[in-house]
Design a protein around this motif. Sequence first.
Motif, PDB file in Angstrom:
ATOM      1  N   MET A 138       0.840  -1.202   0.000  1.00  0.00           N
ATOM      2  CA  MET A 138       0.000   0.000   0.000  1.00  0.00           C
ATOM      3  C   MET A 138       0.877   1.253   0.000  1.00  0.00           C
ATOM      4  SD  MET A 138      -2.972   1.057   2.712  1.00  0.00           S
ATOM      5  CE  MET A 138      -3.857   2.586   2.554  1.00  0.00           C
ATOM      6  N   LYS A 139       0.586   2.169  -0.899  1.00  0.00           N
ATOM      7  CA  LYS A 139       1.401   3.374  -1.011  1.00  0.00           C
ATOM      8  C   LYS A 139       1.112   4.372   0.106  1.00  0.00           C
ATOM      9  CE  LYS A 139       2.228   3.311  -5.986  1.00  0.00           C
ATOM     10  NZ  LYS A 139       2.225   4.109  -7.228  1.00  0.00           N
ATOM     11  N   ARG A 140       2.151   5.103   0.527  1.00  0.00           N
ATOM     12  CA  ARG A 140       1.982   6.181   1.499  1.00  0.00           C
ATOM     13  C   ARG A 140       1.605   7.451   0.734  1.00  0.00           C
ATOM     14  NH1 ARG A 140       4.467   5.042   6.511  1.00  0.00           N
ATOM     15  NH2 ARG A 140       4.832   2.791   6.615  1.00  0.00           N
ATOM     16  N   SER A 141       0.653   8.183   1.270  1.00  0.00           N
ATOM     17  CA  SER A 141       0.168   9.391   0.598  1.00  0.00           C
ATOM     18  C   SER A 141       0.942  10.623   1.057  1.00  0.00           C
ATOM     19  CB  SER A 141      -1.322   9.588   0.859  1.00  0.00           C
ATOM     20  OG  SER A 141      -1.580   9.682   2.251  1.00  0.00           O
ATOM     21  N   ILE A 142       1.169  11.533   0.113  1.00  0.00           N
ATOM     22  CA  ILE A 142       1.959  12.734   0.369  1.00  0.00           C
ATOM     23  C   ILE A 142       1.230  13.964  -0.156  1.00  0.00           C
ATOM     24  CG2 ILE A 142       4.092  13.962  -0.250  1.00  0.00           C
ATOM     25  CD1 ILE A 142       5.534  11.325  -0.324  1.00  0.00           C
ATOM     26  N   VAL A 143       1.336  15.064   0.594  1.00  0.00           N
ATOM     27  CA  VAL A 143       0.908  16.375   0.115  1.00  0.00           C
ATOM     28  C   VAL A 143       2.133  17.279   0.111  1.00  0.00           C
ATOM     29  CG1 VAL A 143      -0.355  18.473   0.750  1.00  0.00           C
ATOM     30  CG2 VAL A 143      -1.531  16.278   0.740  1.00  0.00           C
ATOM     31  N   ILE A 144       2.313  18.014  -0.966  1.00  0.00           N
ATOM     32  CA  ILE A 144       3.422  18.959  -1.082  1.00  0.00           C
ATOM     33  C   ILE A 144       2.891  20.362  -0.849  1.00  0.00           C
ATOM     34  CG2 ILE A 144       5.202  19.909  -2.611  1.00  0.00           C
ATOM     35  CD1 ILE A 144       5.101  17.201  -4.122  1.00  0.00           C
ATOM     36  N   ILE A 145       3.506  21.083   0.081  1.00  0.00           N
ATOM     37  CA  ILE A 145       3.095  22.462   0.377  1.00  0.00           C
ATOM     38  C   ILE A 145       4.270  23.379   0.073  1.00  0.00           C
ATOM     39  CG2 ILE A 145       2.132  24.033   2.090  1.00  0.00           C
ATOM     40  CD1 ILE A 145       1.145  21.614   3.649  1.00  0.00           C
ATOM     41  N   ASP A 146       4.174  24.104  -1.029  1.00  0.00           N
ATOM     42  CA  ASP A 146       5.289  24.947  -1.478  1.00  0.00           C
ATOM     43  C   ASP A 146       4.737  26.012  -2.406  1.00  0.00           C
ATOM     44  OD1 ASP A 146       7.643  25.996  -2.749  1.00  0.00           O
ATOM     45  OD2 ASP A 146       8.708  24.170  -2.184  1.00  0.00           O
ATOM     46  N   ASP A 147       5.107  27.262  -2.162  1.00  0.00           N
ATOM     47  CA  ASP A 147       4.579  28.352  -2.985  1.00  0.00           C
ATOM     48  C   ASP A 147       5.287  28.469  -4.330  1.00  0.00           C
ATOM     49  OD1 ASP A 147       6.863  29.241  -1.452  1.00  0.00           O
ATOM     50  OD2 ASP A 147       6.433  31.279  -2.133  1.00  0.00           O
ATOM     51  N   HIS A 148       6.400  27.770  -4.513  1.00  0.00           N
ATOM     52  CA  HIS A 148       7.096  27.760  -5.793  1.00  0.00           C
ATOM     53  C   HIS A 148       6.504  26.638  -6.661  1.00  0.00           C
ATOM     54  CE1 HIS A 148      10.070  29.802  -3.158  1.00  0.00           C
ATOM     55  NE2 HIS A 148      10.216  30.553  -4.224  1.00  0.00           N
ATOM     56  N   VAL A 149       5.686  27.022  -7.616  1.00  0.00           N
ATOM     57  CA  VAL A 149       4.936  26.052  -8.413  1.00  0.00           C
ATOM     58  C   VAL A 149       5.865  25.096  -9.155  1.00  0.00           C
ATOM     59  CG1 VAL A 149       3.280  25.762 -10.282  1.00  0.00           C
ATOM     60  CG2 VAL A 149       3.005  27.645  -8.660  1.00  0.00           C
ATOM     61  N   LEU A 150       6.935  25.620  -9.720  1.00  0.00           N
ATOM     62  CA  LEU A 150       7.850  24.769 -10.484  1.00  0.00           C
ATOM     63  C   LEU A 150       8.493  23.708  -9.591  1.00  0.00           C
ATOM     64  CD1 LEU A 150       9.656  27.317 -12.855  1.00  0.00           C
ATOM     65  CD2 LEU A 150       8.028  25.538 -13.491  1.00  0.00           C
ATOM     66  N   ILE A 151       8.919  24.119  -8.397  1.00  0.00           N
ATOM     67  CA  ILE A 151       9.540  23.179  -7.468  1.00  0.00           C
ATOM     68  C   ILE A 151       8.531  22.135  -7.009  1.00  0.00           C
ATOM     69  CG2 ILE A 151      10.567  22.935  -5.166  1.00  0.00           C
ATOM     70  CD1 ILE A 151      11.956  25.595  -5.596  1.00  0.00           C
ATOM     71  N   ALA A 152       7.322  22.592  -6.669  1.00  0.00           N
ATOM     72  CA  ALA A 152       6.283  21.671  -6.205  1.00  0.00           C
ATOM     73  C   ALA A 152       5.939  20.645  -7.277  1.00  0.00           C
ATOM     74  CB  ALA A 152       5.040  22.460  -5.797  1.00  0.00           C
ATOM     75  N   ASN A 153       5.794  21.111  -8.508  1.00  0.00           N
ATOM     76  CA  ASN A 153       5.450  20.191  -9.599  1.00  0.00           C
ATOM     77  C   ASN A 153       6.612  19.244  -9.917  1.00  0.00           C
ATOM     78  OD1 ASN A 153       2.884  21.213  -9.897  1.00  0.00           O
ATOM     79  ND2 ASN A 153       3.463  22.686 -11.481  1.00  0.00           N
ATOM     80  N   ALA A 154       7.835  19.767  -9.807  1.00  0.00           N
ATOM     81  CA  ALA A 154       9.009  18.919 -10.041  1.00  0.00           C
ATOM     82  C   ALA A 154       9.086  17.819  -8.990  1.00  0.00           C
ATOM     83  CB  ALA A 154      10.282  19.757 -10.022  1.00  0.00           C
ATOM     84  N   LEU A 155       8.856  18.184  -7.731  1.00  0.00           N
ATOM     85  CA  LEU A 155       8.846  17.191  -6.655  1.00  0.00           C
ATOM     86  C   LEU A 155       7.758  16.153  -6.882  1.00  0.00           C
ATOM     87  CD1 LEU A 155       9.382  19.384  -3.448  1.00  0.00           C
ATOM     88  CD2 LEU A 155      10.847  17.515  -4.211  1.00  0.00           C
ATOM     89  N   SER A 156       6.590  16.628  -7.281  1.00  0.00           N
ATOM     90  CA  SER A 156       5.478  15.711  -7.526  1.00  0.00           C
ATOM     91  C   SER A 156       5.821  14.722  -8.635  1.00  0.00           C
ATOM     92  CB  SER A 156       4.225  16.514  -7.900  1.00  0.00           C
ATOM     93  OG  SER A 156       3.138  15.657  -8.133  1.00  0.00           O
ATOM     94  N   GLY A 157       6.459  15.225  -9.688  1.00  0.00           N
ATOM     95  CA  GLY A 157       6.836  14.355 -10.789  1.00  0.00           C
ATOM     96  C   GLY A 157       7.871  13.318 -10.397  1.00  0.00           C
ATOM     97  N   ILE A 158       8.850  13.746  -9.582  1.00  0.00           N
ATOM     98  CA  ILE A 158       9.884  12.818  -9.117  1.00  0.00           C
ATOM     99  C   ILE A 158       9.282  11.739  -8.229  1.00  0.00           C
ATOM    100  CG2 ILE A 158      11.945  12.614  -7.652  1.00  0.00           C
ATOM    101  CD1 ILE A 158      12.698  15.463  -8.608  1.00  0.00           C
ATOM    102  N   ILE A 159       8.442  12.158  -7.282  1.00  0.00           N
ATOM    103  CA  ILE A 159       7.856  11.212  -6.327  1.00  0.00           C
ATOM    104  C   ILE A 159       6.920  10.224  -7.024  1.00  0.00           C
ATOM    105  CG2 ILE A 159       6.330  11.026  -4.301  1.00  0.00           C
ATOM    106  CD1 ILE A 159       7.498  13.741  -3.394  1.00  0.00           C
ATOM    107  N   SER A 160       6.310  10.640  -8.130  1.00  0.00           N
ATOM    108  CA  SER A 160       5.409   9.737  -8.857  1.00  0.00           C
ATOM    109  C   SER A 160       6.149   8.519  -9.409  1.00  0.00           C
ATOM    110  CB  SER A 160       4.725  10.489  -9.996  1.00  0.00           C
ATOM    111  OG  SER A 160       5.664  10.858 -10.995  1.00  0.00           O
ATOM    112  N   ASN A 161       7.472   8.626  -9.483  1.00  0.00           N
ATOM    113  CA  ASN A 161       8.280   7.491  -9.954  1.00  0.00           C
ATOM    114  C   ASN A 161       8.697   6.555  -8.829  1.00  0.00           C
ATOM    115  OD1 ASN A 161       8.369   8.247 -12.752  1.00  0.00           O
ATOM    116  ND2 ASN A 161       9.851   9.838 -12.228  1.00  0.00           N
ATOM    117  N   PHE A 162       8.376   6.934  -7.594  1.00  0.00           N
ATOM    118  CA  PHE A 162       8.686   6.078  -6.445  1.00  0.00           C
ATOM    119  C   PHE A 162       7.520   5.122  -6.226  1.00  0.00           C
ATOM    120  CE2 PHE A 162      11.104   9.912  -4.447  1.00  0.00           C
ATOM    121  CZ  PHE A 162      12.095   9.788  -5.414  1.00  0.00           C
TER     122      PHE A 162
END
Length: 214
Positions: free
Chosen positions: A1-25
Amino acid sequence: MKRSIVIIDDHVLIANALSGIISNFNQFEVLYVCENGQDFQDKLKEKHPVPDLVLLDISMPIMDGFETAKWLKTTHPNVLIMALSMQDDDDSLIKMIKNGAKGYMLKNVHPTELEIALNTIANKGHYFPEWAASKIFTSISDDTIDAKLKIKISDRETEFLKYSITEMTYKEISEKMFCSPRTVENYRDSLFEKLELKTRVGLAVYALKNGYTE
């Protein structure tokens, strides 16, 4: 079962980059991204799911990481907080830990280290890289240590302190101590109260600085 994550960051590019990286985990999934703590609160009020883990930027407008961590600690204490920062300054690190963060990570980490950090905090309840642990260590003043040495620590609590330095989980420690995991948690909570600490990292630092080693 996957662990759920929420990213809280006002820098949209960084937040989306993190989301994209984590989606590969394989072990994790990103539920949604928030611009700041207030945005996160609003989404929870709108019945968005509460995550297992929050990747929380420190410097944000409206409601920053310090406020958000403090609020989460009170309202959703089971949510693990991994602080994110561009800076490795002592004040931010210590303040985030006091406000409930169980991990601290710089934004320029390699994706491999990010995955290790997320797995560690998810499975062990905390993650602090070597540089952060060093800063926590030096933040405990000699005067504070001298005062704490006068506190009565039982033999079993001493035994637990020695194990707190290791990579063992609480369940593994309980097996070593021939007691239940709940009893080990009682030793931990007792030491938290006696030593005015809040994290296992704090216990480990105290144990190392005062010679509680095998």
